[in-house]
Design an enzyme around this catalytic site. Structure first.
Site, short mmCIF file in Angstrom:
data_model
loop_
_atom_site.label_atom_id
_atom_site.label_comp_id
_atom_site.label_asym_id
_atom_site.label_seq_id
_atom_site.Cartn_x
_atom_site.Cartn_y
_atom_site.Cartn_z
N ASP A 167 0.83 -1.21 0.00
CA ASP A 167 0.00 0.00 0.00
C ASP A 167 0.86 1.25 0.00
OD1 ASP A 167 0.90 -0.65 2.56
OD2 ASP A 167 -0.96 -0.09 3.57
N THR A 197 -19.05 12.62 29.43
CA THR A 197 -18.07 11.57 29.11
C THR A 197 -17.90 11.38 27.60
OG1 THR A 197 -18.52 10.39 31.16
CG2 THR A 197 -17.53 9.12 29.38
#
Length: 259
Positions: A110, A187
Site C-alpha cells: 500500500d 463523558t
C-alpha cells in the site's frame, strides 16, 4: 479494462479502470479464507448490476498487505477471467523506484503504491498520509524515492484500545466534535475530543517534524477513508486523494503492460 484489487488489513477494494480513469469500485471485508469461487459469486453480480461484461477485463493487478489473500485472488483471475494476474512488486510489476530505508523489502504494498501514484500526480517533495487500519506517514522526495516514514495506530484502533481496556467508557462514533471547545462537559464529548482533536494534533505535530527534517517545501497528500473527515478540521492537507492506492495499481499495471 483493468481490474485493480487492493487488499488491506480491514477491506479489499476492487476497481475497474480504462487507462487512468477509474470507472467504478466495490469494497468487501478482507478475509484470507475467502475462496476464488466466493469472490466470483460476489464480483460477477456487481459487474452485471453495473452493466459491465467480464470479457472486457483484459488485465488484473493485485496489491496486498495480506499475503495469504494472493492465492485465492489468483484462482479468481485464472478461473473466471482467464487472466494471469500481476502482483504489485513482483516481476513485470516491480515498483521501479528507490527505497532508501534500512530494510527495503519491508515496505508494504500500500505504501509503495501510494509512493508511485503520489509522485506521478503531484510535484516536488511529498508527505503522504494514509488513514487505514494503521495511519502511515511517508516521505517521498522530488525524484520519487521513498525515504521512510511513520506508522501510528489508526484512529479506530486507538478508540478500540480505549473502550476495550476500560470498564465504563462507552463506544462512540468517530466524527468531528460539535464545536471547537476542547473542554468536554460529559463523558462522550470528552472521549470524542480526546480521540478526534488528539489525532489532529498528532498529525500536525508529526508532519511539522517531517517537513523540518526534509528541509524543503513539501506537499501533504492525504488518502484513506477518514481523510475527508479530518480535512474539515485542519489546513494540513494540500490534497485529499481517496483513490491514491488504486491509482498506484493502475499506473503500475500500465507500465508493466507497456514493458
Amino acid at each position: 479494462m483493468l481490474l485493480a484489487i487492493d487488499v488491506g488489513n480491514t477491506n479489499a477494494v476492487f476497481a475497474l479502470y480504462e487507462g487512468r480513469e477509474q470507472r467504478t469500485r466495490w469494497r468487501i471485508a478482507t478475509d484470507p479464507r475467502r475462496t476464488g469461487d466466493e469472490y466470483a459469486v460476489w464480483l460477477m453480480q456487481l459487474l452485471a448490476l453495473e452493466g459491465f461484461d467480464k470479457s472486457a477485463i483484459h488485465a488484473i493487478i493485485i496489491g496486498t498487505v495480506v499475503p495469504r489473500a494472493i492465492h485465492n485472488l489468483t484462482v479468481l483471475s485464472q478461473k473466471y477471467f482467464g487472466v494471469e494476474p500481476m502482483v504489485a512488486g513482483e516481476g513485470a510489476a516491480a515498483y521501479g523506484f528507490d527505497v532508501d530505508v534500512d530494510e527495503p523489502r519491508s515496505l508494504g504494498a500500500d505504501r509503495a503504491l501510494n509512493t508511485i501514484a503520489a509522485h506521478d500526480k503531484y510535484d516536488g517533495d511529498l508527505v503522504v498520509i494514509d488513514f487505514g487500519t494503521a495511519t502511515t506517514f511517508d516521505a517521498v522526495d522530488f525524484n520519487g524515492a521513498y525515504k521512510g516514514g511513520i506508522i501510528a495506530p489508526g484512529i479506530n484502533l486507538s478508540l478500540d484500545a480505549l473502550v476495550g481496556n476500560t470498564a465504563k467508557l462507552p463506544r462512540i462514533a468517530i466524527e468531528k466534535p460539535r464545536d471547537a471547545s476542547v473542554i468536554g462537559r460529559n463523558t462522550e464529548d470528552q472521549m470524542l475530543i480526546g480521540v478526534f482533536w488528539g489525532y489532529v494534533a498528532m498529525m500536525e505535530g508529526l508532519v511539522a517534524r517531517m517537513k523540518e527534517e526534509i528541509g524543503r517545501p513539501a506537499k501533504v497528500v492525504a488518502t484513506g477513508g477518514l481523510a475527508i473527515l479530518f480535512d474539515e478540521a485542519t489546513d494540513l492537507f494540500d490534497a485529499v486523494d481517496a483513490g491514491l492506492t488504486l491509482d498506484g495499481l493502475a499506473i503500475l499495471a500500465e507500465r508493466a503492460l507497456a514493458a
